[in-house]
Design an enzyme around this catalytic site. Structure first.
Site, PDB file in Angstrom:
ATOM      1  N   HIS A   1       0.831  -1.210   0.000  1.00 58.56           N
ATOM      2  CA  HIS A   1       0.000   0.000   0.000  1.00 58.56           C
ATOM      3  C   HIS A   1       0.863   1.257   0.000  1.00 58.56           C
ATOM      4  O   HIS A   1       0.611   2.193  -0.776  1.00 58.56           O
ATOM      5  CB  HIS A   1      -0.911   0.007   1.220  1.00 58.56           C
ATOM      6  CG  HIS A   1      -1.660   1.300   1.399  1.00 58.56           C
ATOM      7  ND1 HIS A   1      -2.865   1.552   0.774  1.00 58.56           N
ATOM      8  CD2 HIS A   1      -1.381   2.414   2.121  1.00 58.56           C
ATOM      9  CE1 HIS A   1      -3.284   2.765   1.100  1.00 58.56           C
ATOM     10  NE2 HIS A   1      -2.394   3.301   1.921  1.00 58.56           N
ATOM     11  N   GLU A   2       1.876   1.299   0.856  1.00 56.42           N
ATOM     12  CA  GLU A   2       2.740   2.477   0.914  1.00 56.42           C
ATOM     13  C   GLU A   2       3.514   2.653  -0.392  1.00 56.42           C
ATOM     14  O   GLU A   2       3.743   3.779  -0.839  1.00 56.42           O
ATOM     15  CB  GLU A   2       3.693   2.388   2.110  1.00 56.42           C
ATOM     16  CG  GLU A   2       3.001   2.352   3.462  1.00 56.42           C
ATOM     17  CD  GLU A   2       2.014   3.495   3.680  1.00 56.42           C
ATOM     18  OE1 GLU A   2       2.195   4.568   3.062  1.00 56.42           O
ATOM     19  OE2 GLU A   2       1.060   3.324   4.452  1.00 56.42           O
TER      20      GLU A   2
ATOM     21  N   HIS B   1       1.597   4.510  -2.975  1.00 58.32           N
ATOM     22  CA  HIS B   1       1.750   5.970  -2.954  1.00 58.32           C
ATOM     23  C   HIS B   1       2.990   6.398  -3.734  1.00 58.32           C
ATOM     24  O   HIS B   1       2.984   7.432  -4.412  1.00 58.32           O
ATOM     25  CB  HIS B   1       1.857   6.470  -1.514  1.00 58.32           C
ATOM     26  CG  HIS B   1       0.567   6.378  -0.744  1.00 58.32           C
ATOM     27  ND1 HIS B   1      -0.620   6.918  -1.206  1.00 58.32           N
ATOM     28  CD2 HIS B   1       0.278   5.817   0.453  1.00 58.32           C
ATOM     29  CE1 HIS B   1      -1.582   6.694  -0.322  1.00 58.32           C
ATOM     30  NE2 HIS B   1      -1.064   6.019   0.681  1.00 58.32           N
TER      31      HIS B   1
ATOM     32  N   HIS C   1       3.140   8.860  -6.952  1.00 58.76           N
ATOM     33  CA  HIS C   1       4.056   9.996  -7.064  1.00 58.76           C
ATOM     34  C   HIS C   1       4.841   9.933  -8.370  1.00 58.76           C
ATOM     35  O   HIS C   1       4.971  10.943  -9.082  1.00 58.76           O
ATOM     36  CB  HIS C   1       5.018   9.992  -5.872  1.00 58.76           C
ATOM     37  CG  HIS C   1       5.849  11.227  -5.776  1.00 58.76           C
ATOM     38  ND1 HIS C   1       6.986  11.308  -5.001  1.00 58.76           N
ATOM     39  CD2 HIS C   1       5.721  12.451  -6.353  1.00 58.76           C
ATOM     40  CE1 HIS C   1       7.517  12.512  -5.090  1.00 58.76           C
ATOM     41  NE2 HIS C   1       6.774  13.225  -5.919  1.00 58.76           N
TER      42      HIS C   1
END
Length: 227
Positions: A97-98, A101, A105
């Site tokens: 999940h991280e 991100h 980006h």
């Protein structure tokens, strides 16, 4: 503060507690589901980044519990110590999940860019909002404009919580799609990761609803005074 708002506030707090408690239980349960591929959260994260052609993001360990986050400023995926080292479905879900991100980006995902733009504004406003709103209510008869300033500042934080929803859901979708397409997890492990991320996302939904309800309350107080 009217009885209607008090009832709504209590209801939201109750739902928030229920969702948070369920999330905790889910992660504890899936933390016991050991990965058959025996990969740690760090290894999951590094592979997902590499598979997306991202080589300028570091995966590092951070102290604390539930401190996992992606920092676009220094391009780091920060994983809590448990997630960084553990080899279970919960750790895989959080790590992926991280990294979702980080992929957002790298691909200039518009909602992440908008949220990042609001971060410095919200950081400054959040430290003063509570006091401005309290003072605004106390001085509403003599200086109603102060409450209006507080409402505007609080609206920015509410906007931030609302924008956070698609950012978090999209990161989870990217994570789950990668985990499945690369066959990183067994079906049971993947279902566990999906369930954990689903409940994590619901915490953001509750936060957004609570923020919107609070904003509407202050707007109603200001409007009633203007009549």
């Amino acid at each position: 503060m009217g009885p209607g708002y008090l009832i709504l506030a209590i209801l939201i707090m109750g739902v928030s507690w229920l969702v948070g408690n369920t999330l905790k239980r889910k992660f504890e349960h899936y933390s016991k589901l050991h990965l058959q591929n025996n990969m740690s959260g760090r290894e999951i994260a590094e592979k997902m980044l590499a598979d997306h052609g991202i080589y300028d993001v570091k995966v590092i360990s951070t102290e604390g519990r539930l401190t996992d986050h992606y920092n676009p400023a220094d391009k780091t995926v920060n994983l809590s110590e448990a997630v960084y080292n553990q080899r279970n479905a919960a750790a895989a879900a959080v790590a992926a999940h991280e990294c979702g991100h980080a992929v957002q980006h790298a691909q200039a995902y518009s909602m992440l860019k908008l949220r990042s733009t609001l971060v410095p504004v919200v950081s400054v406003a959040s430290g003063m909002i509570q006091w401005i709103l309290i003072a605004g209510i106390l001085m509403i008869k003599t200086f109603p404009e102060l409450l209006l300033v507080g409402i505007f500042a609080f609206a920015l934080t509410t906007l931030f919580t609302v924008i956070t929803l698609p950012v978090e859901y999209d990161a989870s979708q990217r994570a789950l799609a990668w985990l499945e397409n690369r066959q990183m997890l067994t079906r049971q492990e993947h279902d566990g990761a999906k369930d954990a991320l689903k409940w994590a996302a619901r915490t953001y939904v509750v936060a957004a609803i609570g923020s919107i309800a609070t904003l509407l309350y202050y707007i109603s107080v200001y409007s009633n005074n203007r009549r």
